[in-house]
Scaffold this motif. Structure first.
Motif, short mmCIF file in Angstrom:
data_model
loop_
_atom_site.label_atom_id
_atom_site.label_comp_id
_atom_site.label_asym_id
_atom_site.label_seq_id
_atom_site.Cartn_x
_atom_site.Cartn_y
_atom_site.Cartn_z
N LYS A 46 70.65 36.59 24.01
CA LYS A 46 71.04 37.97 23.68
C LYS A 46 72.35 38.37 24.38
CE LYS A 46 67.76 41.09 23.83
NZ LYS A 46 66.54 41.82 24.29
N THR A 47 72.68 37.66 25.48
CA THR A 47 73.89 37.99 26.23
C THR A 47 75.13 37.31 25.65
OG1 THR A 47 72.50 38.12 28.21
CG2 THR A 47 74.87 38.07 28.57
N LEU A 48 74.94 36.26 24.84
CA LEU A 48 76.09 35.51 24.32
C LEU A 48 77.01 36.36 23.45
CD1 LEU A 48 74.51 32.02 23.49
CD2 LEU A 48 75.68 32.77 25.57
N PRO A 49 76.52 37.16 22.50
CA PRO A 49 77.44 37.95 21.68
C PRO A 49 78.32 38.93 22.47
CG PRO A 49 75.31 37.80 20.60
CD PRO A 49 75.13 37.25 21.97
N GLN A 72 81.06 37.00 24.14
CA GLN A 72 82.07 36.61 23.15
C GLN A 72 82.98 37.78 22.80
OE1 GLN A 72 80.61 35.88 19.22
NE2 GLN A 72 82.31 34.55 18.64
N GLU A 73 82.39 38.95 22.64
CA GLU A 73 83.17 40.12 22.25
C GLU A 73 84.18 40.50 23.35
OE1 GLU A 73 84.15 42.84 19.27
OE2 GLU A 73 82.88 41.06 19.29
N GLU A 74 83.74 40.47 24.59
CA GLU A 74 84.64 40.78 25.71
C GLU A 74 85.81 39.79 25.75
OE1 GLU A 74 84.79 43.08 28.04
OE2 GLU A 74 82.90 44.16 27.82
N LEU A 75 85.49 38.51 25.60
CA LEU A 75 86.54 37.48 25.68
C LEU A 75 87.47 37.55 24.47
CD1 LEU A 75 84.42 34.46 26.98
CD2 LEU A 75 85.99 35.90 28.29
N ARG A 76 86.90 37.82 23.30
CA ARG A 76 87.72 37.87 22.09
C ARG A 76 88.76 38.98 22.18
NH1 ARG A 76 87.83 40.46 17.41
NH2 ARG A 76 85.99 41.72 17.92
N ASP A 113 79.40 29.79 19.74
CA ASP A 113 78.18 29.80 18.94
C ASP A 113 77.21 30.79 19.59
OD1 ASP A 113 75.90 29.37 17.50
OD2 ASP A 113 75.68 27.25 18.02
N SER A 114 77.04 31.94 18.97
CA SER A 114 76.16 32.97 19.55
C SER A 114 74.69 32.62 19.42
CB SER A 114 76.42 34.32 18.87
OG SER A 114 77.69 34.80 19.20
N MET A 115 74.36 31.62 18.59
CA MET A 115 72.98 31.18 18.41
C MET A 115 72.07 32.36 18.05
SD MET A 115 72.57 28.26 21.39
CE MET A 115 71.10 27.61 20.62
N SER A 116 72.58 33.25 17.22
CA SER A 116 71.82 34.45 16.86
C SER A 116 70.54 34.13 16.10
CB SER A 116 72.70 35.38 16.03
OG SER A 116 73.21 34.72 14.88
#
Length: 881
Positions: free
Chosen positions: A369-372, A375-379, A405-408
């Motif tokens: 749940k923390t991956l997205p 990713q958004e902060e880094l993007r 890969d957010s693995m959602s």
């Protein structure tokens, strides 16, 4: 039962056998005595009244992992023997078998592992006939493995010490060389010679790696390394008793890509442990480790053990560290998010091996749940850097974000399926949410709302039969029942069946109550069975995503590694060094990162240092405690940090690539192996002189101090000359010494320059200025340091008297060592006589028996005990006074 126990124990003689009996794991005989002693639990006996008693002890099955962890920490192997059939269905003795052998090098449970450290299992083989050997190591908890092949057995053992495995598998009959005795406690002899069989090893490696030939693994021309890999696989199959589907691709370590830091250098520079062997405060790792996740911490340790040697990866990592260093708000956000990411590598390993518990899945879900948001902060940050000229672009970080890969899908599956607070075991139900499975929903409805249905039936009976005081109860003998007080005088319904009569009441059952009870009990058992099957299915589904987990674990580790170095640089005011392909090392206002962290930046005096074509060897003099060793170490540490991609503690730095750091610092011995301080010193010096190259960095501290003055001076002199001759102009060297005679080599040896750590005398005391300045020290200040250390005043005064006598007889400070030796010999008899109060001694000094013995004494041939005995004899011959 004992017959079964002994048969199983016979197959595992080197392990403590935990034998399942009901709700306990029991140990018997010698195993029980060992476990009781190590775990501090009660030792009892199975047959206390028998003539021959059977020692036994036990631990509850639900708490066994705690006890296993304690035994594994002490280095024991444990065979876990479980019941492999349902006791309710067993006829006679319940069948049992060892389901897993726990060993220190194969554990995967968090309770027995250090989160930020690898837990290596290793195998070493040396083929004397072919003069070649291999060393392979694996972290079973992550599935990562590597190894080296070498034509030098010493190199293999040095790497084994450096890797630091919890277990090291050796060929049968193979002994550890005496100089590496520290690893003896971790040795596991191969159970059979077949462990290192080349054909078997080849087949095992091909099968596990799912490849057609060894060439794709770069093992085709490395037979001994292949044998070591095969031994690891054989050992894991024997102990784990399952397929090794989680192992990653084997990659031999390419030594040409990394700076070499042998185990001696790691110890002398206190990279991971202090010189007293303890970890934590006082080590470089403790200063630079600002990582948040276990993966980032392990990557940092790997990079500290193996800094890059090529410029390209160094620059790529420097840019990523700079990106986080210059963006405080991004770094703060990322650190907060990383704090909710668990160990993806080890969690996914337990999933693949079928050992994940419900709590592991909740940790996985939280991490995914923390991956997205990461990713958004880094993007956004990368996009801003591309649109702005003032923000440096980090290509390595940009690549990670583009492949993110957010693995959602996996996160959604776990979110939909698992409850937030599942029970610790998977066989008792209560794991899944409503709505995940329709069939399960029916069972959940029955089991969790059974009380409501019972209450509904009770209310119906009260109203339909006019029984306002009717109650419902439950016990294990009769199950559910209706209870009617004996005070009731009305008619009991015909379909009520009496089951029990008590003093104050009668208990009944009815067909409707019995039917509901059967449904509830059946629903509970069916729910547990269905949930267990669903859990296994979801575990298999998540396990299929192992490669995705490992990719994102690597990505998170890299991000954590970069932000951690940036955080350390920002908080300690470090700067980004320029790493180049030349030989120059130029440090402005350099500081020792560990000493500064302990003392505080306000109390640390920085130093400048330059190594170039004209200054290849820096000869540093000065008194003890002035800071020579600190300067030596800080230059080596800055070189290592720079090639990790880290910032360095200086105002500016320019560092030419280093292929290897050699460190000979401090005095130590290895008495257990028969090696004196001087022997250890010379062995380390020999390694440096044989292996150092043009691109090496050598730091030497007090060479030759472990022997007589003139032997030591001669050795130090010769070492300096040799280092100046090597590598077409000299190897980059920092040489700290008390031999002031060596300072005369400036101008004689090209590239050698004198430096000293400045001190000042003030009213009979000395002040350490901690400043590295050009030129030799004016004197040693040894007596002043002794005074500071608390040496008694009479000893200090006597030392000054002797020193004045020596200096008076030897005014020329540029005397050749042999001339100085003659002068010392000539004044020694007078010093002996002046230092005694023996009025009876009227023998002329030159004819004194002690002087005669001294003239013919072979100092180099004396053992320490012989020297002490001789001194004692002389002391007695001079009288009690």
């Amino acid at each position: 039962m004992f017959e079964q126990y002994l048969q199983i124990k016979e197959d595992h003689p080197d392990a403590l056998l935990f034998y399942r009996m009901g709700d306990f794991y029991e140990l018997f005989f010698e195993d029980a005595e060992i476990a009781a002693r190590e775990l501090q639990i009660s030792l009892t006996c199975r047959n206390p009244n028998a003539e021959i008693k059977t020692p036994m002890c036990g631990v509850p099955h639900h708490a066994v992992k705690t006890y296993l962890s304690r035994l594994l920490e002490k280095g024991f192997k444990i065979a876990l023997c479980d019941q492999i059939e349902d006791p309710k269905q067993a006829k006679g003795l319940v069948k049992r078998a060892v389901t897993r052998v726990y060993t220190p090098g194969t554990v995967i449970e968090d309770s027995t592992l250090n989160a930020k450290s690898n837990n290596f299992l290793a195998a070493l083989i040396w083929d004397e006939a072919k003069s070649a050997g291999g060393l392979a190591w694996m972290d079973f908890s992550t599935g990562q493995w590597s190894g080296i092949q070498s034509k030098t057995e010493t190199d293999l053992w040095q790497w084994a010490i450096k890797v630091g495995p919890r277990e090291l598998i050796l060929q049968q009959g193979k002994a550890v060389p005496h100089q590496y005795g520290e690893i003896d406690a971790r040795i596991t002899p191969a159970p059979s010679a077949g462990y290192f069989n080349l054909k078997t090893a080849r087949d095992n490696v091909l099968e596990v790696q799912k490849v057609a030939d060894l060439e794709s693994l770069d093992l085709e021309d490395k037979p001994q390394l292949t044998q070591a890999c095969g031994a690891l696989i054989a050992y894991l199959r024997q102990t784990q008793m399952q397929e090794l589907n989680h192992l990653g691709e084997f990659k031999p370590l390419n030594l040409s890509k990394y700076m070499v830091l042998d185990e001696v250098t790691e110890r002398n520079l206190e990279l991971f442990k202090r010189l007293d062997g303890k970890k934590g405060k006082g080590t470089l790792l403790a200063v630079i480790d600002k990582t948040i996740t276990p993966m980032g911490g392990r990557l940092l340790s790997t990079r500290l053990k193996q800094p890059w040697r090529d410029l390209s990866p160094i620059e790529h990592n420097q840019k990523a560290v700079t990106f986080f260093h210059d963006n405080d708000s991004l770094r703060a956000s990322i650190r907060k998010l990383l704090d909710t990411v668990y160990d993806l590598e080890r969690l996914s390993t337990r999933v693949v091996l079928g050992r994940a518990n419900p709590k592991d899945f909740i940790s996985l879900r939280q991490s995914l749940k923390t991956l997205p948001p990461i990713q958004e902060e880094l993007r956004h940050a990368v996009q801003a850097s591309e649109e702005s000229d003032s923000i440096a672009i980090a290509p390595a970080l940009k690549t990670i974000v583009s492949k993110w890969d957010s693995m959602s899908d996996v996160a959604d599956l776990l979110e939909k399926a698992m409850v937030d607070s599942p029970p610790p075991v998977i066989t008792e139900g209560g794991l899944f949410k409503l709505g995940y499975n329709a069939e399960l929903d029916e069972f959940i409805e029955l089991t969790e709302h059974g009380e409501a249905k019972l209450a509904e039936l009770l209310q119906h009976e009260k109203e339909s039969c006019d029984l306002p005081k009717l109650k419902i109860g439950y016990n294990k003998v009769f199950g559910y029942y209706f209870e009617i007080s004996k005070a009731f005088k009305g008619q009991v319904p015909d379909y009520f069946e009496r089951r029990q009569t008590l003093v104050n009441c009668e208990r009944y059952i009815s067909p409707q109550l019995k039917e509901l009870e059967e449904k509830l009990i059946s629903a509970f058992e069916q729910r547990k069975k269905l949930e267990y099957n669903l859990f296994q299915a979801i575990r298999d589904e998540v396990a299929e995503n192992r490669s995705r987990f490992m990719f994102m674990a690597d990505a998170i580790a890299a991000i954590d590694f970069w932000q951690g170095l940036a955080e350390a640089a920002r908080s300690n005011r470090w700067v980004c060094p320029e790493v180049h392909t030349g030989m120059e090392v130029i440090i402005e206002e350099g500081r020792h990162p560990v000493v500064e962290a302990v003392q505080g930046s306000a109390n640390y005096i920085p130093n400048n240092l330059t190594i170039d074509e004209k200054r290849r060897i820096l000869l540093i003099t000065g008194p003890n405690m002035a800071g020579k060793s600190t300067v030596l170490r800080q230059i080596a540490l800055m070189g290592i940090m720079a090639q990790m991609g880290s910032y360095i503690p200086a105002s500016s730095g320019r560092i030419g690539l280093i292929d290897r750091v050699f460190s000979r610092v401090g005095a130590s011995d290895n008495l257990a192996q028969g090696q004196s301080t001087f022997m250890v010193e010379m062995m380390e010096t020999a390694r440096i002189l044989r292996q150092a190259t043009m691109r090496s960095l050598v730091i030497l501290d007090e060479i030759g101090r472990g022997t007589s003055t003139f032997d030591g001076l001669a050795l130090a002199w010769a070492v300096v000359e040799e280092l100046s001759r090597r590598a077409r102009g000299g190897i980059r060297t920092l040489f700290a010494t008390h031999y002031h005679e060596l300072t005369s080599l400036e101008g004689v040896i090209d590239g050698l320059r004198n430096f000293n750590i400045a001190v000042r005398e003030w009213k009979g005391d000395i002040l350490f200025l901690r400043r590295l300045v050009p030129g030799p020290a004016d004197k040693s200040y040894g007596i002043e340091v002794a005074k500071l250390a608390g040496v008694p005043r009479p000893v200090v005064l006597r030392a000054r008297e002797i020193l004045a006598n020596l200096e008076e007889k030897s005014q020329d400070s540029n005397l050749h060592p042999t001339e100085r030796k003659t002068i010392v010999q000539s004044i020694l008899p007078g010093m002996i006589c002046s230092g005694t109060n023996n009025d009876k001694n009227d023998i002329p000094p030159e004819d004194h028996e002690i002087i005669k013995e001294l003239r013919h004494l072979d100092i180099n041939g004396l053992s320490p005990i012989e020297a002490i005995t001789l001194l004692n004899q002389w002391k007695k011959s001079l009288g009690d006074n």
